[in-house]
Each structure stands twice: as structure tokens, then as C-alpha cells.
Design a protein around this motif. Structure first.
Motif, PDB file in Angstrom:
ATOM      1  N   PHE A   7     -29.605 -32.250 -28.020  1.00 35.44           N
ATOM      2  CA  PHE A   7     -28.439 -31.496 -27.696  1.00 35.44           C
ATOM      3  C   PHE A   7     -27.400 -32.033 -28.438  1.00 35.44           C
ATOM      4  CE2 PHE A   7     -30.277 -31.311 -22.961  1.00 35.44           C
ATOM      5  CZ  PHE A   7     -30.858 -30.249 -23.319  1.00 35.44           C
ATOM      6  N   LEU A   8     -27.275 -33.214 -28.646  1.00 34.97           N
ATOM      7  CA  LEU A   8     -26.069 -33.989 -29.228  1.00 34.97           C
ATOM      8  C   LEU A   8     -26.722 -34.963 -30.562  1.00 34.97           C
ATOM      9  CD1 LEU A   8     -24.177 -35.163 -25.882  1.00 34.97           C
ATOM     10  CD2 LEU A   8     -23.652 -32.894 -27.459  1.00 34.97           C
ATOM     11  N   THR A   9     -25.517 -34.868 -31.416  1.00 32.57           N
ATOM     12  CA  THR A   9     -25.969 -36.024 -32.482  1.00 32.57           C
ATOM     13  C   THR A   9     -25.306 -37.390 -31.836  1.00 32.57           C
ATOM     14  OG1 THR A   9     -23.832 -35.505 -33.676  1.00 32.57           O
ATOM     15  CG2 THR A   9     -25.997 -34.273 -34.132  1.00 32.57           C
ATOM     16  N   ARG A  10     -25.673 -38.333 -32.794  1.00 31.97           N
ATOM     17  CA  ARG A  10     -24.837 -39.622 -32.134  1.00 31.97           C
ATOM     18  C   ARG A  10     -23.140 -39.581 -32.461  1.00 31.97           C
ATOM     19  NH1 ARG A  10     -28.924 -44.846 -34.107  1.00 31.97           N
ATOM     20  NH2 ARG A  10     -30.718 -43.686 -33.088  1.00 31.97           N
ATOM     21  N   ARG A  11     -22.989 -38.796 -33.281  1.00 32.70           N
ATOM     22  CA  ARG A  11     -21.371 -38.677 -33.660  1.00 32.70           C
ATOM     23  C   ARG A  11     -20.897 -38.050 -32.221  1.00 32.70           C
ATOM     24  NH1 ARG A  11     -17.844 -35.069 -35.513  1.00 32.70           N
ATOM     25  NH2 ARG A  11     -19.561 -33.445 -35.889  1.00 32.70           N
ATOM     26  N   ASP A  12     -21.711 -36.853 -31.876  1.00 31.65           N
ATOM     27  CA  ASP A  12     -21.134 -36.216 -30.721  1.00 31.65           C
ATOM     28  C   ASP A  12     -20.946 -37.111 -29.637  1.00 31.65           C
ATOM     29  OD1 ASP A  12     -20.991 -33.814 -32.317  1.00 31.65           O
ATOM     30  OD2 ASP A  12     -22.920 -33.476 -31.798  1.00 31.65           O
ATOM     31  N   MET A  13     -22.055 -37.980 -29.147  1.00 24.70           N
ATOM     32  CA  MET A  13     -21.843 -38.977 -28.173  1.00 24.70           C
ATOM     33  C   MET A  13     -20.721 -39.937 -28.346  1.00 24.70           C
ATOM     34  SD  MET A  13     -25.866 -39.738 -26.983  1.00 24.70           S
ATOM     35  CE  MET A  13     -26.483 -39.748 -28.451  1.00 24.70           C
ATOM     36  N   LYS A  60     -20.972 -27.534 -19.781  1.00 27.75           N
ATOM     37  CA  LYS A  60     -22.034 -26.765 -20.709  1.00 27.75           C
ATOM     38  C   LYS A  60     -23.346 -26.936 -20.115  1.00 27.75           C
ATOM     39  CE  LYS A  60     -18.500 -25.818 -23.281  1.00 27.75           C
ATOM     40  NZ  LYS A  60     -18.009 -24.588 -23.594  1.00 27.75           N
ATOM     41  N   PHE A  61     -23.678 -28.109 -19.603  1.00 30.44           N
ATOM     42  CA  PHE A  61     -25.122 -28.218 -19.045  1.00 30.44           C
ATOM     43  C   PHE A  61     -25.267 -27.510 -17.662  1.00 30.44           C
ATOM     44  CE2 PHE A  61     -25.409 -32.769 -21.044  1.00 30.44           C
ATOM     45  CZ  PHE A  61     -25.940 -32.168 -22.132  1.00 30.44           C
ATOM     46  N   LEU A  62     -24.177 -27.456 -16.986  1.00 32.03           N
ATOM     47  CA  LEU A  62     -24.398 -26.673 -15.691  1.00 32.03           C
ATOM     48  C   LEU A  62     -24.617 -25.080 -15.892  1.00 32.03           C
ATOM     49  CD1 LEU A  62     -21.516 -29.070 -13.589  1.00 32.03           C
ATOM     50  CD2 LEU A  62     -23.945 -28.873 -13.239  1.00 32.03           C
ATOM     51  N   HIS A  63     -23.706 -24.804 -16.816  1.00 28.03           N
ATOM     52  CA  HIS A  63     -23.476 -23.409 -17.069  1.00 28.03           C
ATOM     53  C   HIS A  63     -24.600 -22.869 -17.710  1.00 28.03           C
ATOM     54  CE1 HIS A  63     -19.667 -22.038 -15.499  1.00 28.03           C
ATOM     55  NE2 HIS A  63     -19.173 -22.930 -16.399  1.00 28.03           N
ATOM     56  N   ALA A  64     -25.557 -23.858 -18.429  1.00 25.63           N
ATOM     57  CA  ALA A  64     -26.738 -23.435 -18.858  1.00 25.63           C
ATOM     58  C   ALA A  64     -27.809 -23.476 -18.085  1.00 25.63           C
ATOM     59  CB  ALA A  64     -27.076 -24.639 -20.112  1.00 25.63           C
ATOM     60  N   VAL A  65     -27.773 -24.393 -17.103  1.00 27.69           N
ATOM     61  CA  VAL A  65     -28.908 -24.012 -16.342  1.00 27.69           C
ATOM     62  C   VAL A  65     -28.409 -22.930 -14.984  1.00 27.69           C
ATOM     63  CG1 VAL A  65     -29.710 -25.640 -13.791  1.00 27.69           C
ATOM     64  CG2 VAL A  65     -29.024 -26.871 -15.987  1.00 27.69           C
ATOM     65  N   ARG A  66     -27.376 -22.500 -14.895  1.00 27.44           N
ATOM     66  CA  ARG A  66     -27.182 -21.623 -14.038  1.00 27.44           C
ATOM     67  C   ARG A  66     -27.483 -20.233 -14.661  1.00 27.44           C
ATOM     68  NH1 ARG A  66     -21.109 -20.407 -11.201  1.00 27.44           N
ATOM     69  NH2 ARG A  66     -21.988 -19.671  -9.200  1.00 27.44           N
ATOM     70  N   LEU A 112     -18.985 -28.452 -29.358  1.00 24.09           N
ATOM     71  CA  LEU A 112     -19.867 -28.203 -28.171  1.00 24.09           C
ATOM     72  C   LEU A 112     -20.242 -26.728 -28.396  1.00 24.09           C
ATOM     73  CD1 LEU A 112     -18.367 -29.955 -25.067  1.00 24.09           C
ATOM     74  CD2 LEU A 112     -20.337 -30.681 -26.607  1.00 24.09           C
ATOM     75  N   LYS A 113     -19.278 -26.021 -29.066  1.00 25.92           N
ATOM     76  CA  LYS A 113     -19.718 -24.561 -29.119  1.00 25.92           C
ATOM     77  C   LYS A 113     -20.895 -24.195 -29.936  1.00 25.92           C
ATOM     78  CE  LYS A 113     -15.037 -22.387 -28.278  1.00 25.92           C
ATOM     79  NZ  LYS A 113     -13.884 -21.487 -28.754  1.00 25.92           N
ATOM     80  N   GLN A 114     -20.993 -25.025 -30.984  1.00 25.95           N
ATOM     81  CA  GLN A 114     -22.165 -25.106 -31.994  1.00 25.95           C
ATOM     82  C   GLN A 114     -23.389 -25.315 -31.116  1.00 25.95           C
ATOM     83  OE1 GLN A 114     -21.543 -24.067 -35.065  1.00 25.95           O
ATOM     84  NE2 GLN A 114     -19.086 -24.043 -34.138  1.00 25.95           N
ATOM     85  N   ILE A 115     -23.283 -25.991 -29.924  1.00 23.59           N
ATOM     86  CA  ILE A 115     -24.567 -26.559 -29.529  1.00 23.59           C
ATOM     87  C   ILE A 115     -25.005 -25.957 -28.260  1.00 23.59           C
ATOM     88  CG2 ILE A 115     -24.500 -28.941 -30.403  1.00 23.59           C
ATOM     89  CD1 ILE A 115     -23.676 -29.706 -27.511  1.00 23.59           C
ATOM     90  N   GLU A 116     -24.027 -24.820 -27.844  1.00 26.01           N
ATOM     91  CA  GLU A 116     -24.107 -24.278 -26.499  1.00 26.01           C
ATOM     92  C   GLU A 116     -25.284 -23.349 -26.352  1.00 26.01           C
ATOM     93  OE1 GLU A 116     -21.093 -22.042 -23.342  1.00 26.01           O
ATOM     94  OE2 GLU A 116     -20.762 -22.403 -25.453  1.00 26.01           O
ATOM     95  N   ALA A 117     -25.711 -22.572 -27.298  1.00 25.46           N
ATOM     96  CA  ALA A 117     -26.844 -21.791 -27.294  1.00 25.46           C
ATOM     97  C   ALA A 117     -28.158 -22.608 -27.277  1.00 25.46           C
ATOM     98  CB  ALA A 117     -26.731 -20.730 -28.563  1.00 25.46           C
ATOM     99  N   ASN A 118     -27.983 -23.564 -28.067  1.00 20.97           N
ATOM    100  CA  ASN A 118     -29.266 -24.344 -28.130  1.00 20.97           C
ATOM    101  C   ASN A 118     -29.513 -25.127 -26.732  1.00 20.97           C
ATOM    102  OD1 ASN A 118     -31.717 -26.129 -28.858  1.00 20.97           O
ATOM    103  ND2 ASN A 118     -30.316 -27.573 -29.398  1.00 20.97           N
ATOM    104  N   ALA A 119     -28.388 -25.591 -26.039  1.00 21.10           N
ATOM    105  CA  ALA A 119     -28.592 -26.356 -24.862  1.00 21.10           C
ATOM    106  C   ALA A 119     -28.933 -25.344 -23.798  1.00 21.10           C
ATOM    107  CB  ALA A 119     -27.299 -27.026 -24.498  1.00 21.10           C
ATOM    108  N   THR A 120     -28.402 -24.090 -23.844  1.00 23.95           N
ATOM    109  CA  THR A 120     -28.739 -23.068 -22.941  1.00 23.95           C
ATOM    110  C   THR A 120     -30.370 -22.940 -22.691  1.00 23.95           C
ATOM    111  OG1 THR A 120     -26.728 -22.360 -22.699  1.00 23.95           O
ATOM    112  CG2 THR A 120     -28.232 -20.808 -21.874  1.00 23.95           C
TER     113      THR A 120
END
Length: 524
Positions: free
Chosen positions: A137-143, A92-98, A211-219
Motif C-alpha cells: 500500500f505504502l512506501t517507507r517514505r509514505d509511512m 482510504k482503507f475504510l472506503h476501500a473495504v466498503r 494517497l490519491k496515487q495509491i487509492e486505486a491499488n488499495a481499493t
């Protein structure tokens, strides 16, 4: 009678082993070797990998993937089935940077350039890590879910290994009861593998949905961070080149050293300003030295061949007015075959090592600090050219420890860029004490390596010293036979004061901007 049913042999279970790959971008041996060299030469990159690895699994793999994303000409992603589920966040990080135009702008600067790609990886990795810490990007629960998935992967791998070990046990020498017990053990282990795999699939599927929920924000965030990194990279590489040209040895710096230098320069306005001032002051000092030495210490020795117009013999100049011979003049000029005077020059040599005591008290903050360090680093370059050792002693109050750095300690007097950056960034503040650094300089001069050295004392003001100490200092100075040159930083409030008690010569920063600079840049 109906035929007796034969008992079918148990169906052998076959499990698909987990992928062992945590990288998302394909890399060849060259890519891995380049990144490995960068990592071994860059403490900052190793520290970032270690710190990030405590928060996210496979953070080191993410850094290598970012490097390949920026460095490689052809970027090819692995399929999802070929990568561990716990590394799904990295994708997700790599595609967001790209995504977006900022990637192409950044890639123009880093493509096949290992130092710039490494610096971009470091800067971008630090920004990702900072955002993760702030839970952007993530909550503690996600990590926690990511670490749970990695732990489940380890459990699956262990169960698979147990199943494979059990499957290799031969039952030829066992009794019927032993064979049944072995078969039940294999079935039990197989069931455990099947259950562990099912749990891993459920956790991976849930992580994918989260991760789909945070994908737009991370991008969105990573695209903004990539723009900032591109701007920092452009500034840092220019400043790194300036530092390398100003304080280098003319040799090509290793990529890891360029990475560390760029890291320290990125976003540091003080170092950028200092680099520009050192460049101007060095140019002035070198031009002044060349002017003084060429004018004062050269004499005509003999006639030689060359192309120096200002040293041509008179009859060579006459050929320029001849209708035919002027063509021969141009030919011999291009071939460096003109007759000219040969000059013999005797250039002054340095007396010995330089020891610079640099005031780092609170009154030196701001422009005074930049001026004082610019003079120090200009003297360092002169020391390198003259093959003289150079030690800096940064001081402030009596309670503050001295920062003592040997800036060119190697056999060939090469400048240690890391030590230069340590000096440039260090500013203790506090009060002012002259006795402590000068005592340390005296101890240095008593060492065999610094014998016949001289002291340069750089400060902006007055500090009281005891009469007994001043008298003892003058006696030791006379005994050791060294000179002490004081430079008063008169950019703002300044006072000669106590400097007159122990200095052989005193000059000011304002005097260094004119021909008076020869007192220190030429004669010292």
C-alpha cells in the motif's frame, strides 16, 4: 491642529484548535462498550493493535472503525475537518473495504453480531498490517510522512496550549515596559502557532495528493482481502460452533472467547479435520454409553404417569383399539398422563481423574495425530460429564519438554477451550520416550487432587524402557492402585512392543470404531 491619532489596540488572534478525533465512523456508547469488551477478552486483538501501532499512527482507531463498519446498522462518517490529518490513511482503507459487493456479503454475516464482527476485524486488520509490512500500500517514505504529520500535530497542540496560557496572563499590574514585553511574547507565540499550522496544512495537502496515487491499488487489494475474510469467517464460525458444541458446557460462550476460537480455527485445516472427527467419535461414544447403561442397569420400580410408549402398561395399549377411548388416549398422551412403568437405573460412576499421555513424536504426524487427539478430546468430554479432572501430558523425545495441561481445572469441571486449542495445535515431533511422561503421570497421581486417578497412554509404536524402570513402575502402580489403559494408533505402521510391559489393557483405534469401544468409552 489635526486630531491626534489614537493607537488601536492589537487585534487578538484566534486559532482554531485541532480536532481530537482519530475515528472516521460515528459510534455511540454501546458500540464502544461492545468493542471494549471484545478487546479486553481477546489477546489477539490487543496484540494486533499494539503491533500495528508501531507501523501506522492511529491503527487502534482503524480497528475500531472496521468493527463499526461491519457491526453497526447505520454507518455514518465524520467530515474531514472533524478528524486529525494523520488519520487520513484510515479513511482510504475504510472506503476501500466498503466499495464493491464483497462488503455487503461480509456485512450479512457480521451485522449486529459482535463475535463475528470482531473476528472479521481481527482477520482484516491482520491482512492490512501484512500488506503494509510488504509495502503493497505504502512506501517507507509514505509511512514516515504519516508519522511526521502526527508529530507536527503534537507541535501545533503544544504551541496552541502555550498561546492560550500566555493569553490568560493579566497585564493590569505590569508597567508599560512589562506590558510591551508581554505583548511581544504573545505575538511571538502566536507567530509560532501560525507557522506550525501552515506547515501542518502543507504536509497534510501533500499526503492527500500522495494517497490519491495509491487509492486505486488499495481499493483493489482490500476488496480481494475482504472476500477472503468473508470465506474464512464463514468456515471459522461453523467450526467454532462445532468446537463449542463438542467441548462446551452448554452455556453461552463470551464473544471474546468465540473471537479467539475463530481466530485459531480460521485457515487451520488440521483443527477443522480434528473437530469433525471429535464430533463423530463423541456421538458414537455417547450413544454407546447410553445404550449400555439403559440395557444393563435398569429395573422396574413403580407405576408413574408419562408419555413413553415403550413403557406403557398393557391396558393403556388396549385403549388404542377402542372406538371411543382411543381419543382419550391421545389426549392423555399429549398431557403426559398415560400410566407407564417407572425404571430405576444405577449408572456407573467414574473412578477418578483421567491422565492422558499423548505421543507427539514424528511418527505420529498426519492422520495418527488427528486420531490420537480425537480420542483424547472425546475422553475429555466424558470426564466433564462425569465431573472428573482431566490432565493431558504430550511427550516426544527425552530432551523435549513435556506439555502438561489441565483441561478442566475449574470448580465445575468446565473445559478450558484455550487449553484445548493449545493441545490441538501442539506437535513437538522428534523421537519417542515413554519413561519421562509416565514418571510425570505418577507424580501427578501422588497429588491429592488426582488421587485414585487412572492413566491412558496413547501412542503408535514401540520404545525401549529399562527393565529396572519397568519393574519399579509396576510396583508403584500396584501400590497406588491405578489402571493404565493403552491405545495403539494402528492407522499405518504400529507395534505393541513395550506397551505389554506396563499396560493393564490395550486396545487399538480400529477396535474403537465398533462395540469394542465400550472397553474405554464405557468401562474406563
Amino acid at each position: 491642529m489635526p486630531p491626534r491619532r489614537t493607537k488601536k489596540p492589537p487585534v487578538k488572534r484566534v486559532f482554531q484548535p485541532l480536532p481530537q478525533n482519530s475515528f472516521w465512523i460515528e459510534s455511540d456508547a454501546y458500540d464502544r462498550r461492545v468493542y471494549g469488551h471484545l478487546r479486553s477478552e481477546s489477546p489477539s486483538l490487543r496484540e494486533l493493535e499494539e503491533t500495528g501501532g508501531t507501523l501506522l499512527p492511529h491503527f487502534g482507531s482503524l480497528l475500531q472503525d472496521i468493527f463499526c463498519l461491519l457491526f453497526k446498522y447505520n454507518v455514518i462518517f465524520f467530515k474531514e475537518a472533524e478528524v486529525l490529518p494523520s488519520a487520513l490513511l484510515n479513511e482510504k482503507f475504510l472506503h476501500a473495504v466498503r466499495q464493491g459487493g464483497q462488503y455487503e456479503f461480509l456485512r450479512e454475516q457480521t451485522l449486529l453480531n459482535e463475535a463475528r464482527a470482531g473476528l472479521s476485524t481481527l482477520l482484516l486488520g491482520e491482512r492490512i498490517l501484512a500488506s503494509v509490512r510488504e509495502e503493497k500500500f505504502l512506501t517507507r517514505r509514505d509511512m514516515r510522512d504519516l508519522w511526521d504529520i502526527q508529530k507536527q500535530e503534537e507541535i501545533v497542540s503544544e504551541k496552541l496550549q502555550e498561546f492560550e496560557n500566555a493569553d490568560t496572563i493579566s497585564d493590569d499590574d505590569l508597567s508599560d515596559e512589562g506590558k510591551q514585553a508581554l505583548q511581544k511574547a504573545k505575538e511571538r507565540v502566536g507567530g509560532e502557532v501560525q507557522g506550525a499550522e501552515a506547515l501542518l496544512r502543507r504536509k497534510a495537502a501533500q499526503l492527500k495528493e500522495d494517497l490519491k496515487q495509491i487509492e486505486a491499488n488499495a481499493t483493489r487489494r482490500l476488496q480481494a482481502e475482504a472476500i477472503k475474510v468473508a470465506q474464512q469467517l464463514e468456515d471459522a464460525t461453523e467450526e467454532a460452533e462445532a468446537w463449542g458444541n463438542t467441548l462446551g458446557t452448554g452455556q453461552r460462550s463470551p464473544p471474546g472467547q468465540k473471537l479467539e476460537l475463530g481466530k485459531r480455527l480460521a485457515g487451520n485445516e488440521k483443527l477443522k479435520k480434528l473437530a469433525r472427527m471429535v464430533g463423530r467419535m463423541k456421538f458414537h461414544a455417547m450413544a454407546l454409553r447410553k445404550k449400555i447403561f439403559e440395557r444393563s442397569s435398569e429395573e422396574v420400580l413403580e407405576v408413574e404417569r408419562g408419555d413413553s410408549i415403550h413403557r406403557l402398561l398393557p391396558h393403556e395399549m388396549l385403549t388404542l383399539h377402542h372406538p371411543v377411548l382411543h381419543k382419550d388416549f391421545y389426549r392423555r398422551f399429549l398431557d403426559q398422563e398415560l400410566l407407564q412403568y417407572s425404571l430405576r437405573g444405577i449408572e456407573e460412576k467414574g473412578k477418578g481423574p483421567m491422565i492422558v499421555c499423548l505421543d507427539g513424536s514424528s511418527s505420529m504426524a498426519g492422520d495418527k495425530e488427528i486420531w490420537s487427539k480425537a480420542v483424547t478430546l472425546t475422553l475429555l468430554e466424558i470426564a466433564r460429564r462425569q465431573r472428573r479432572l482431566f490432565r493431558s501430558i504430550c511427550f516426544s523425545s527425552e530432551q523435549t519438554p513435556l506439555q502438561v495441561l489441565d483441561l478442566n481445572p475449574r470448580e465445575h469441571y468446565e473445559i478450558k477451550i484455550k487449553h484445548v486449542m493449545d493441545l490441538a495445535e501442539y506437535f513437538p515431533g522428534g523421537g519417542t520416550d515413554f519413561q519421562k511422561p509416565l514418571d510425570a503421570a505418577l507424580e501427578c497421581l501422588k497429588q491429592s487432587r488426582f488421587k485414585k486417578g487412572d492413566i491412558i497412554f496413547i501412542t503408535d509404536g514401540e520404545c525401549q524402557v529399562s527393565p529396572e524402570w519397568a519393574q519399579q513402575f509396576r510396583k508403584v502402580k500396584e501400590k497406588l492402585g491405578f489402571s493404565l489403559f493403552s491405545i495403539l494408533i494402528d492407522v499405518g505402521p504400529a507395534s505393541l512392543g513395550t506397551l505389554k510391559e506396563f499396560s493393564d489393557r490395550i486396545t487399538t483405534i480400529k477396535q474403537l470404531t465398533g462395540d469394542e469401544a465400550k472397553d474405554i468409552f464405557v468401562n474406563f
